[in-house]
Design an enzyme around this catalytic site. Structure first.
Site, PDB file in Angstrom:
ATOM      1  CD1 TRP A  60      88.144  50.541  29.235  1.00 28.79           C
ATOM      2  CD2 TRP A  60      87.158  49.698  30.887  1.00 28.79           C
ATOM      3  NE1 TRP A  60      88.541  49.303  29.250  1.00 28.79           N
ATOM      4  CE2 TRP A  60      88.190  48.792  30.330  1.00 28.79           C
ATOM      5  CE3 TRP A  60      86.529  49.184  31.942  1.00 28.79           C
ATOM      6  CZ2 TRP A  60      88.538  47.435  31.097  1.00 28.79           C
ATOM      7  CZ3 TRP A  60      86.598  48.015  32.489  1.00 28.79           C
ATOM      8  CH2 TRP A  60      87.876  47.187  32.189  1.00 28.79           C
ATOM      9  CD  GLU A 199      88.905  46.039  23.656  1.00 28.47           C
ATOM     10  OE1 GLU A 199      88.567  47.112  23.368  1.00 28.47           O
ATOM     11  OE2 GLU A 199      90.320  45.917  23.860  1.00 28.47           O
ATOM     12  CE  LYS A 320      93.349  44.073  23.902  1.00 26.70           C
ATOM     13  NZ  LYS A 320      92.591  45.100  22.996  1.00 26.70           N
TER      14      LYS A 320
END
Length: 509
Positions: A60, A199, A320
């Site tokens: 992405w 994530e 994260k």
């Protein structure tokens, strides 16, 4: 190289490190994709063409990379989007395989457009191979639709929109309408078993099945996208509407259903008005950050540390990178508020809403991704008292690859997202340029130690040059055009004619 550099270069006087790092970033971006290779059928790999990292896969990260090309080499942005269009059928297949309609693009893709995400991931802290559930990051499809809209908004490339872009976006919207399921309990739509940009949070604590429910970024962006597609559907003339209907089978009844989904997607809030990163987020445990900082010093990859200790990041409020805050990167605070209002949530003043969410989540973010500092540096522009923090985040982002702050990852390939993202911060955050069809709105706020900044951008087939100083800035038109074009600086509006220069005195810096 002279021709490329004359369009791409950024001049920074007063910050030698920023100048060096930005030029390094521009160089590597042009090595990855330039007008000389626009006809090669490839996307923009997250790690450039510089090593074996991610096996050259496309993620992405284009969301962060394409703004640079939109404003400097739009033919490259178009080529990258055509890479996605040529793999639309693969995305349709992937959606069907998972029980959905429309087009679901994979988290990692390569030549054929099918899912390439690994199922296990090596943890260098523990030496173990852990399950990898990151293919649940369905939001990559939102990024592709977002990129199409941004490209067309920057270039006014109507041919691309009508022939390719609209088909992709309608099929992506159809996928999100398919994955959103209405609950009889609250009469709202829920998107379940996905992952957000963070994530670390792969599943609920103790759950066997991967994914979390009602990720705020995913749900708000889905509502935003459905709204855009409803308006686009209604704005098409009869000929273009028939063409898109022939390609996709879209009809009035389906689009009417999208309105109900758009208005009723679920978002969770706590009593302080903080938007939950996902449903059930506030039930997670708080992490003892000081303990881990003392023990490990570098705690950016808290997921690996926790797993090496036999624990799991799924149990904690630890991210994260920016997740809920990512909304304020893709959309402005005003757009976020408008989308939430459309969904039936009153969040009050949009800047105050951003501030309290920023204060909450930045304390719980380890910045384990190079993209995290880009997002934080960019959204601080909306908070008038946050310039120092923005400068710090910007510097951290600049350091990512030149100092390999991820601890060895740059040797495997540079990070195109952070490289392009730092350039975008200069254009959109420091120069404060907002693009419109017939004018630019500017709200410059550069770091105090910068004496001069200069660059060019290409917008709707016109090229402009900007030069910012401590007490004034100039905008130069380098193109021939007939339609009136204006520069709006804090309410002071001046017309900029072809091959002309206008100057504004800085009201504050």
């Amino acid at each position: 190289w002279d021709a490329l550099w004359s369009m791409a270069d950024f001049i920074i006087d007063g910050d030698r490190f920023a100048q060096k790092a930005i030029r390094l970033h521009i160089y590597h971006l042009l090595v990855t994709a330039s007008p000389h290779n626009k006809d090669i059928d490839t996307g923009l790999p997250a790690r450039g063409l510089h090593g074996e990292a991610y096996r050259g896969h496309i993620f992405w990260d284009e969301l962060f990379v394409l703004p640079f090309y939109n404003l400097h080499f739009p033919e490259i942005a178009r080529a990258a989007l055509m890479y996605r269009y040529r793999r639309l059928d693969a995305a349709r297949d992937y959606a069907r395989e998972n029980g959905f309609k429309g087009a679901m693009y994979p988290w990692q893709t390569a030549n054929d457009g099918y899912e390439e995400t690994q199922k296990i991931h090596y943890n260098p802290v523990s030496g173990d191979w852990d399950p990898d559930l990151s293919r649940k990051q369905r939001h990559v499809s939102l990024a592709i639709a977002y990129n199409v809209l941004n490209y067309c908004r920057s270039t006014n490339d109507r041919e691309f929109m009508h022939k390719y872009g609209a088909e992709m976006m309608f099929e992506i919207a159809r996928f999100w309408a398919s994955i959103a399921q209405k609950s009889d309990d609250d009469n709202r739509y829920h998107i379940r078993k996905v992952m957000g940009p963070d994530e670390f949070q792969e599943k609920y604590p103790g759950a066997e099945e991967g994914g979390i429910d009602d990720n705020a970024y995913t749900n708000v962006m889905t509502s935003w996208l459905l709204n855009k597609m409803i308006h686009l559907y209604n704005d098409f003339d009869n000929e273009k509407l028939k063409d898109i209907q022939d390609k996709t089978g879209i009809n009035d009844q389906e689009v009417e259903k999208w309105k109900d989904i758009r208005d009723n997607l679920y978002i969770e809030f706590n009593d302080d008005g903080i938007m939950a990163q996902f449903k059930g987020y506030f039930d997670l445990e708080e992490l003892d950050w000081d303990k881990y900082r003392k023990k490990y010093n570098n705690i950016r990859r808290m997921d690996r540390i926790l797993k090496a200790e036999g624990d799991s990041p799924d149990k904690y409020k630890v991210a994260k990178q920016a997740d809920a805050l990512m909304l304020f990167y893709t959309l402005s605070p005003e757009q976020v508020k408008k989308a939430l209002n459309q969904m039936g949530y009153d969040v009050g003043d949009e800047i105050e809403f951003l501030k309290k969410n920023y204060k909450y989540y930045t304390k719980r973010t380890s910045h384990g991704s190079t993209l995290s500092y880009v997002v934080h540096a960019a959204i601080i522009k909306y908070m008038k008292d946050g310039q120092d923090a923005s400068n710090v985040c910007f510097k951290h982002a600049l350091e990512s690859d030149i100092y390999d702050t991820q601890g060895g990852t740059t040797k495997e390939g540079i990070h195109t997202g952070v490289m392009a993202g730092t350039i975008d911060i200069i254009v959109e955050s420091f120069a404060g340029i907002e693009l419109f069809k017939d004018h630019f709105a500017l709200k410059p706020s550069f770091p105090d130690h910068w004496k001069h900044a200069g660059f060019r951008i290409h917008h709707m087939n016109r090229t402009f040059e900007f030069a910012f100083f401590n007490d004034e800035f100039k905008v130069v038109s380098l193109s021939e055009y007939e339609e009136p074009f204006y520069i709006n600086y804090n309410g002071d509006k001046k017309e900029l004619k072809s091959h002309d220069t206008i100057t504004f005195q800085m009201k504050n810096h």
